[in-house]
Scaffold this motif. Sequence first.
Motif, PDB file in Angstrom:
ATOM      1  N   GLN A 115       0.871  -1.183   0.065  1.00  0.00           N
ATOM      2  CA  GLN A 115      -0.044   0.134  -0.153  1.00  0.00           C
ATOM      3  C   GLN A 115       0.689   1.193   0.011  1.00  0.00           C
ATOM      4  OE1 GLN A 115      -2.769  -0.497   3.437  1.00  0.00           O
ATOM      5  NE2 GLN A 115      -3.793  -2.000   2.080  1.00  0.00           N
ATOM      6  N   GLU A 116       2.062   0.939  -0.884  1.00  0.00           N
ATOM      7  CA  GLU A 116       2.855   2.292  -0.963  1.00  0.00           C
ATOM      8  C   GLU A 116       3.058   2.587  -2.435  1.00  0.00           C
ATOM      9  OE1 GLU A 116       3.778   4.299   1.048  1.00  0.00           O
ATOM     10  OE2 GLU A 116       3.737   3.546   3.091  1.00  0.00           O
ATOM     11  N   PRO A 117       2.379   3.457  -3.265  1.00  0.00           N
ATOM     12  CA  PRO A 117       2.477   3.668  -4.723  1.00  0.00           C
ATOM     13  C   PRO A 117       3.859   4.038  -4.780  1.00  0.00           C
ATOM     14  CG  PRO A 117       0.489   4.428  -3.811  1.00  0.00           C
ATOM     15  CD  PRO A 117       1.184   4.331  -2.615  1.00  0.00           C
ATOM     16  N   THR A 118       4.353   4.817  -4.190  1.00  0.00           N
ATOM     17  CA  THR A 118       5.906   5.498  -3.944  1.00  0.00           C
ATOM     18  C   THR A 118       6.825   4.407  -4.235  1.00  0.00           C
ATOM     19  OG1 THR A 118       5.177   7.708  -3.144  1.00  0.00           O
ATOM     20  CG2 THR A 118       7.608   7.201  -3.654  1.00  0.00           C
ATOM     21  N   ALA A 119       6.685   3.358  -3.503  1.00  0.00           N
ATOM     22  CA  ALA A 119       7.698   2.372  -3.439  1.00  0.00           C
ATOM     23  C   ALA A 119       7.607   1.727  -5.053  1.00  0.00           C
ATOM     24  CB  ALA A 119       7.103   1.208  -2.567  1.00  0.00           C
ATOM     25  N   THR A 120       6.471   1.733  -5.645  1.00  0.00           N
ATOM     26  CA  THR A 120       6.506   1.149  -7.081  1.00  0.00           C
ATOM     27  C   THR A 120       7.557   1.864  -8.098  1.00  0.00           C
ATOM     28  OG1 THR A 120       4.019   0.195  -7.101  1.00  0.00           O
ATOM     29  CG2 THR A 120       4.980   0.648  -9.098  1.00  0.00           C
ATOM     30  N   ARG A 121       7.351   3.200  -7.762  1.00  0.00           N
ATOM     31  CA  ARG A 121       8.268   4.260  -8.861  1.00  0.00           C
ATOM     32  C   ARG A 121       9.892   3.868  -8.281  1.00  0.00           C
ATOM     33  NH1 ARG A 121       7.310   9.418  -8.197  1.00  0.00           N
ATOM     34  NH2 ARG A 121       5.789   9.254  -6.327  1.00  0.00           N
ATOM     35  N   ILE A 122      10.102   3.838  -7.183  1.00  0.00           N
ATOM     36  CA  ILE A 122      11.310   3.733  -6.606  1.00  0.00           C
ATOM     37  C   ILE A 122      11.707   2.419  -7.243  1.00  0.00           C
ATOM     38  CG2 ILE A 122      12.810   3.246  -4.463  1.00  0.00           C
ATOM     39  CD1 ILE A 122      10.728   5.068  -3.044  1.00  0.00           C
ATOM     40  N   MET A 123      11.274   1.155  -6.852  1.00  0.00           N
ATOM     41  CA  MET A 123      11.643  -0.070  -7.548  1.00  0.00           C
ATOM     42  C   MET A 123      11.820   0.011  -9.011  1.00  0.00           C
ATOM     43  SD  MET A 123       9.559  -3.239  -5.552  1.00  0.00           S
ATOM     44  CE  MET A 123      10.482  -4.234  -6.564  1.00  0.00           C
ATOM     45  N   GLN A 124      11.199   0.390  -9.609  1.00  0.00           N
ATOM     46  CA  GLN A 124      11.307   0.715 -11.221  1.00  0.00           C
ATOM     47  C   GLN A 124      12.476   1.584 -11.440  1.00  0.00           C
ATOM     48  OE1 GLN A 124       7.457   2.096 -12.214  1.00  0.00           O
ATOM     49  NE2 GLN A 124       6.851   0.009 -13.008  1.00  0.00           N
ATOM     50  N   PHE A 125      12.561   2.590 -10.781  1.00  0.00           N
ATOM     51  CA  PHE A 125      13.747   3.310 -11.244  1.00  0.00           C
ATOM     52  C   PHE A 125      15.290   2.775 -10.609  1.00  0.00           C
ATOM     53  CE2 PHE A 125      14.529   7.726 -12.517  1.00  0.00           C
ATOM     54  CZ  PHE A 125      15.578   8.180 -12.014  1.00  0.00           C
ATOM     55  N   LEU A 126      15.115   1.871  -9.619  1.00  0.00           N
ATOM     56  CA  LEU A 126      16.306   1.281  -8.898  1.00  0.00           C
ATOM     57  C   LEU A 126      16.434  -0.003  -9.752  1.00  0.00           C
ATOM     58  CD1 LEU A 126      15.998   1.462  -4.935  1.00  0.00           C
ATOM     59  CD2 LEU A 126      17.667   2.214  -6.405  1.00  0.00           C
ATOM     60  N   SER A 127      15.632  -0.334 -10.654  1.00  0.00           N
ATOM     61  CA  SER A 127      15.967  -1.721 -11.211  1.00  0.00           C
ATOM     62  C   SER A 127      16.861  -1.746 -12.417  1.00  0.00           C
ATOM     63  CB  SER A 127      14.574  -2.121 -11.875  1.00  0.00           C
ATOM     64  OG  SER A 127      14.156  -1.221 -12.979  1.00  0.00           O
ATOM     65  N   VAL A 128      17.285  -0.165 -12.666  1.00  0.00           N
ATOM     66  CA  VAL A 128      18.523  -0.087 -13.551  1.00  0.00           C
ATOM     67  C   VAL A 128      19.646  -0.668 -12.922  1.00  0.00           C
ATOM     68  CG1 VAL A 128      19.130   2.297 -13.081  1.00  0.00           C
ATOM     69  CG2 VAL A 128      19.421   1.733 -15.246  1.00  0.00           C
ATOM     70  N   ILE A 129      19.952  -0.593 -11.883  1.00  0.00           N
ATOM     71  CA  ILE A 129      21.128  -1.205 -11.313  1.00  0.00           C
ATOM     72  C   ILE A 129      21.483  -2.748 -11.596  1.00  0.00           C
ATOM     73  CG2 ILE A 129      20.931   0.462  -9.361  1.00  0.00           C
ATOM     74  CD1 ILE A 129      20.370  -1.918  -7.624  1.00  0.00           C
ATOM     75  N   PHE A 130      20.419  -3.471 -11.961  1.00  0.00           N
ATOM     76  CA  PHE A 130      20.821  -4.801 -12.356  1.00  0.00           C
ATOM     77  C   PHE A 130      21.525  -4.504 -13.722  1.00  0.00           C
ATOM     78  CE2 PHE A 130      16.826  -5.323  -9.875  1.00  0.00           C
ATOM     79  CZ  PHE A 130      17.470  -5.982  -8.761  1.00  0.00           C
ATOM     80  N   VAL A 131      21.229  -3.998 -14.683  1.00  0.00           N
ATOM     81  CA  VAL A 131      22.118  -3.696 -15.775  1.00  0.00           C
ATOM     82  C   VAL A 131      23.389  -3.236 -15.544  1.00  0.00           C
ATOM     83  CG1 VAL A 131      22.126  -2.637 -18.098  1.00  0.00           C
ATOM     84  CG2 VAL A 131      19.683  -3.367 -17.127  1.00  0.00           C
ATOM     85  N   ILE A 132      23.624  -2.343 -14.561  1.00  0.00           N
ATOM     86  CA  ILE A 132      24.654  -1.798 -14.121  1.00  0.00           C
ATOM     87  C   ILE A 132      25.681  -2.769 -13.679  1.00  0.00           C
ATOM     88  CG2 ILE A 132      26.102  -0.103 -12.756  1.00  0.00           C
ATOM     89  CD1 ILE A 132      23.715   1.793 -13.004  1.00  0.00           C
TER      90      ILE A 132
END
Length: 509
Positions: A115-132
Motif C-alpha cells: 500500500q505504498e505507490p511511491t515504492a513502485t516508482r522507486i523499485m522501477q527506478f532502482l531496477s536499472v542497477i541490475f544492468v549496471i
Amino acid sequence: MSAGAGPQQSLSARTLSGLGWSYLASFIKALLSLLVLVLLARLLTPAEFGLFGIAWIFIIMGSRFGQSFVGPAIIQRSELSTGHIQSGFTLSLIIGSAITGLVWLSAPFIGEFFQEPTATRIMQFLSVIFVINGIGSVPAHLLRRDLRFRALMIVDVSAYCVGYGLTAVVLAYQGYGVWSLVWGEISYRVIHTVMALCYTRNRLYPRWSGREAADLMSTGAGFSLASIFGFIARQGSHFIIGRWLGAAALGYYTRADRLILAPKNYVGQNLLRVLFPAMAQRQHGTGRLTMVYRHGLEILSLLALPLSVMLFLAAPEIVLVILGEQWEPAIVLLRMLALAMPFQLCDVLNHACISAVGAVYRLAWRQGLHAVLVVVGAWYASRWGLEQVVMVVVSAQIIAYLLLTQLSVSLLQLGARRFMHCCVPALWVALCTATALLLTTELARTLALPDFPALVIKVLVWLATLITAIYFAPPSVRPASLSWVSTDLPLEALGLPGRYLQRGLKWLL
C-alpha cells in the motif's frame, strides 16, 4: 627451497596482502557509513528510509541471484580462457537485463501489497542497477580472482564517497527526500562499475561461446541456488517474526542479531572474500587446502568460542550499555544467539573450501535444507513466542554447520579425529575465560557496580585471560596454528602491522 616454493610463497603473500587491504576497506567504509548515516538521519524522515527499505528488500534478492550466477564461477575455474571471460560478461549482462525487466513489471504489485505507490516508482527506478551490475560483475570478480584487493578497496571506497557521501547527502540537503537515496545508490553502482572496468587487465566486450557459457552456467547455477537459499535462511526468521509476532518482537530480535553478526560481518565476510579465490587457486592441491583448513579452523575457533562465552556471560551489560534499558528483553535473545556464533564464524571456512573445489550443488541442497528448517521451524514455533523461534533458528544454524563441515571434511579427507583435535585449544581457552568471567560477574554483583564499569572490567578480564590461557597452555592443548602463522606465513606482506603481529606471536609462543 623447493622448486614449487616460489609460486606458493607468492600466493601466500598475495593472500595475506589481500586480507590486509580487505580489512582496511571494511574499516574505512564502516567509518564512512557511520558518518553518512548521521548526516542522512538528520536530513531524511523515518518514513523516507522505510520507503527505500521496502524497495531494497527486493533489489537485494535480485542482486543475490544476478551477482552470484557468473562472478563466483569466474573465480572458481582453475583454467579461465578469454572465451570464458567474454561469455561470462555477455551472460551477466543478459541476466541483469532480465532481472531489470522482471523487477519493473512486478513493482506495481509489490507497491500495492505494501500500500505504498511511491515504492513502485522507486523499485522501477532502482531496477536499472541490475544492468549496471551486469556490466560490472565480471571485472569486479576478476579483480577478486587475481587477489587485487588494494584495487578493490580504492574502487569500493571511492564509489561510496561519490555515491552516498556526496550525491545522496547533497540531494537530501536540497530536499529530494527518498530520491536522494535512490540517486546515491545508482551513483555508487555506476562509479563502482566504471572504476572496476578501468582496473581490470582484460578487455571486455559482448561475445557468446556456447561451450564456455555452458561451463560457467553449470557452476553458476549452483552458486545462485546456494546464495538464494542462504538469503531465505537469513531473512526467513525476520519475515516470520514480523508477520506473526509483531514489530516489537522483530525489533528485539534484529537488535540482538545485529550484535551477534558484528564479528561475522567484520571477520568472517572479509575472510571469505579473500580465502575463496586463494583456495580456488589451490583447488587441485588437497594437501595444501587441508593444511589451510585445519590451521584456519583452529585460529577461528580460538577466537569464536571464547568470544561466544564473553557475549553469553556479559549479555546484560552489553545490551543495557549499548542499547539501553528499554531493550532488556533482548538479553535472553543475545545469550541464545551467542550459542550459535562460533558455528557461524567457523562456517566461513566451509563455504570457502566447498566453493573453491566446485561442490556447489552439494552446498546448495544443504543451504536449502537450512532455509526449510528456519522458515518451517520458526513458523511452527511462533505460536509459543519469540524465545522459541530463536531457539529454532539457533538449532538450524548448528545443524547447517554440521552438514557443511561433514562435506568439507569429506572433500579434504580430513577425518573426524583430526578435525576435533583442531578444536581442543579453543575449548581450553573458553573454559579459562568462562571461569574468569563467572568470578568477575559475582564480584561485580557483590560490589553493585554500574553496568558500564562492569562491562569494561569484564572485557579487560576476558582479554587478559585469553592471552594468559594461550601463553600458559599445557602442551596437549597448545595451539599449533599460531606457530604456523609466525614461521610459515610471509607476514611481511602486511607491512608494519605484519611485523608487529610476528613479534607478538613469537612472544606469546
